[in-house]
Motif scaffolding. Structure first.
Motif, short mmCIF file in Angstrom:
data_model
loop_
_atom_site.label_atom_id
_atom_site.label_comp_id
_atom_site.label_asym_id
_atom_site.label_seq_id
_atom_site.Cartn_x
_atom_site.Cartn_y
_atom_site.Cartn_z
N ARG A 34 0.83 -1.25 0.18
CA ARG A 34 0.05 0.11 -0.03
C ARG A 34 0.81 1.23 0.01
O ARG A 34 0.54 2.26 -0.88
CB ARG A 34 -0.90 -0.12 1.41
CG ARG A 34 -2.36 0.26 0.82
CD ARG A 34 -3.36 -0.02 2.03
NE ARG A 34 -3.93 -1.10 2.10
CZ ARG A 34 -3.76 -2.29 3.01
NH1 ARG A 34 -3.12 -1.82 4.18
NH2 ARG A 34 -4.23 -3.46 2.91
N ARG A 35 1.95 1.27 0.72
CA ARG A 35 2.78 2.38 0.82
C ARG A 35 3.44 2.45 -0.41
O ARG A 35 3.50 3.93 -0.90
CB ARG A 35 4.00 2.17 1.88
CG ARG A 35 3.39 2.66 3.25
CD ARG A 35 4.65 2.81 4.34
NE ARG A 35 5.71 1.47 4.27
CZ ARG A 35 5.22 0.64 4.93
NH1 ARG A 35 4.28 0.63 5.78
NH2 ARG A 35 6.11 -0.53 5.25
N ASP B 31 1.06 4.20 -3.09
CA ASP B 31 0.98 5.69 -2.82
C ASP B 31 2.05 6.55 -3.28
O ASP B 31 1.90 7.40 -3.81
CB ASP B 31 0.85 5.85 -1.25
CG ASP B 31 -0.62 5.26 -0.68
OD1 ASP B 31 -1.55 4.93 -1.59
OD2 ASP B 31 -0.81 5.06 0.41
N GLU C 237 2.04 9.20 -5.83
CA GLU C 237 2.60 10.69 -5.53
C GLU C 237 3.77 10.99 -6.34
O GLU C 237 3.87 12.24 -6.71
CB GLU C 237 2.71 10.56 -3.99
CG GLU C 237 2.44 12.21 -3.48
CD GLU C 237 2.73 12.28 -2.09
OE1 GLU C 237 2.78 11.16 -1.53
OE2 GLU C 237 2.88 13.40 -1.33
N ALA D 35 0.96 1.43 -10.02
CA ALA D 35 0.52 1.93 -8.32
C ALA D 35 -1.07 1.64 -8.47
O ALA D 35 -1.53 1.06 -7.30
CB ALA D 35 0.46 3.51 -8.54
N ALA E 92 -2.76 -1.05 -5.56
CA ALA E 92 -3.65 -0.58 -4.45
C ALA E 92 -4.90 -1.29 -4.77
O ALA E 92 -5.47 -2.03 -3.83
CB ALA E 92 -4.07 0.87 -4.85
#
Lengths: 198, 198
Positions: free
Chosen positions: A40-41, A44, A48, B43, B47
């Motif tokens: 999950r990190r 993200d 980003e 990503a 997720a």
């Protein structure tokens, strides 16, 4: 495959360098089995970073701000500028040497066949910077490949045109290596460029 | 490092198996330099997979639906059940063999020291399934390691208790290998288990 989503994830991992089908599978299973939080990190951070990391307006290195921390720092020596091909090269030089000057990241090397010319490497921007008279020495740290050498010669000429002293990283036998395993080109160069011992 | 976000991304990549500092750096630079679209897809896939992929209620393999496609399929032979340690093992068996039965994924192996007992491997669920009388043969495909063998013996006993015939993958010399390079244990086993040629 039991899950189309899983198949899609494995396919998506293959975008990473050096990751084929097998490794991608291993990564997907590893994340799902043992590292959901870490995954999950990663998702993200990836989203980003891609969203927010652009290029520094001064040195063209990656930066999430208009000007990167190094270029904005008051403690760096503005008289020295080191030209490198990639952000990774900049990083190893920063980590391995005590260099306190500034950098210019070409984001590539001259390669006319691939359509990469002076414009793509931001050399107009570099010329403008050399023209200010602030820079005394342009340290050319492109790779010792055919294209890297061609780029180095081009940069050296550019520097001389603006009265800036160009320099190049030394070539020779790597420290800790054994002569027997050094390639012929390097050995021949090192032999020819031998220096007197003090 | 010129960007704290970039540093965070590199750190996040290290969650992947076999990825250290250097490889993580290379991955981050590669994505930012050349693969922003692919990185965005990765990503998203990551997720979404972490969010939606759980375990199949019947076989415990990864699945985004209550029951996975294999377990839900009408064309699989319900009389054969193959027990494997991990989803990756299930996948290689599915790809390498013509097996048309069903699977049961233990998601581990018996390892009392690590607190992994029959409950963690879903063996109650397996027992319930064997008790229905539908399964004729339990193919035990745990790894040929000490813990895998212990698990295999436990599973074989469980199968016999429910009148199900247990079987185990054959051990021996790998195809295409050279005897000189086969480990002693395997060679000794293969020698002892030699079969008459037809």
């Amino acid at each position: 495959m039991t899950s189309p989503l899983l198949e899609q994830l494995i396919e998506a991992f293959r975008v990473l360098p050096g990751v084929g089908q097998k490794t991608a599978q291993r990564m997907a299973y590893h994340v799902l089995e043992r590292e959901r939080d870490g995954g999950r990190r990663l998702a993200d951070a990836l989203a980003e970073s891609i969203e927010r990391i652009g290029h520094c307006a001064r040195c063209r290195d990656f930066s999430e701000t208009e000007t990167c921390a190094t270029c904005a720092s008051a403690s760096r020596d503005v008289q020295q500028l080191c030209a490198v091909e990639s952000p990774a090269d900049r990083l190893v030089i920063e980590q391995a040497t005590g260099y306190r000057g500034l950098y210019f990241v070409l984001q590539g090397r001259l390669s006319p066949l691939d359509g990469i010319g002076p414009r793509e490497l931001g050399l107009e921007q570099l010329a403008t910077r050399l023209a200010t008279g602030e820079v005394q020495e342009l340290i050319i740290a492109t790779n010792p490949t055919v294209e890297g050498e061609a780029t180095a010669h081009y940069l050296a000429q550019l520097a001389r045109n603006h009265g800036v002293r160009p320099s190049r990283l030394a070539h020779g036998v790597p420290l800790g290596g054994e002569l027997e395993y050094v390639d012929r080109g390097t050995l021949s160069h090192a032999f020819g460029s031998r220096s007197e011992m003090p």
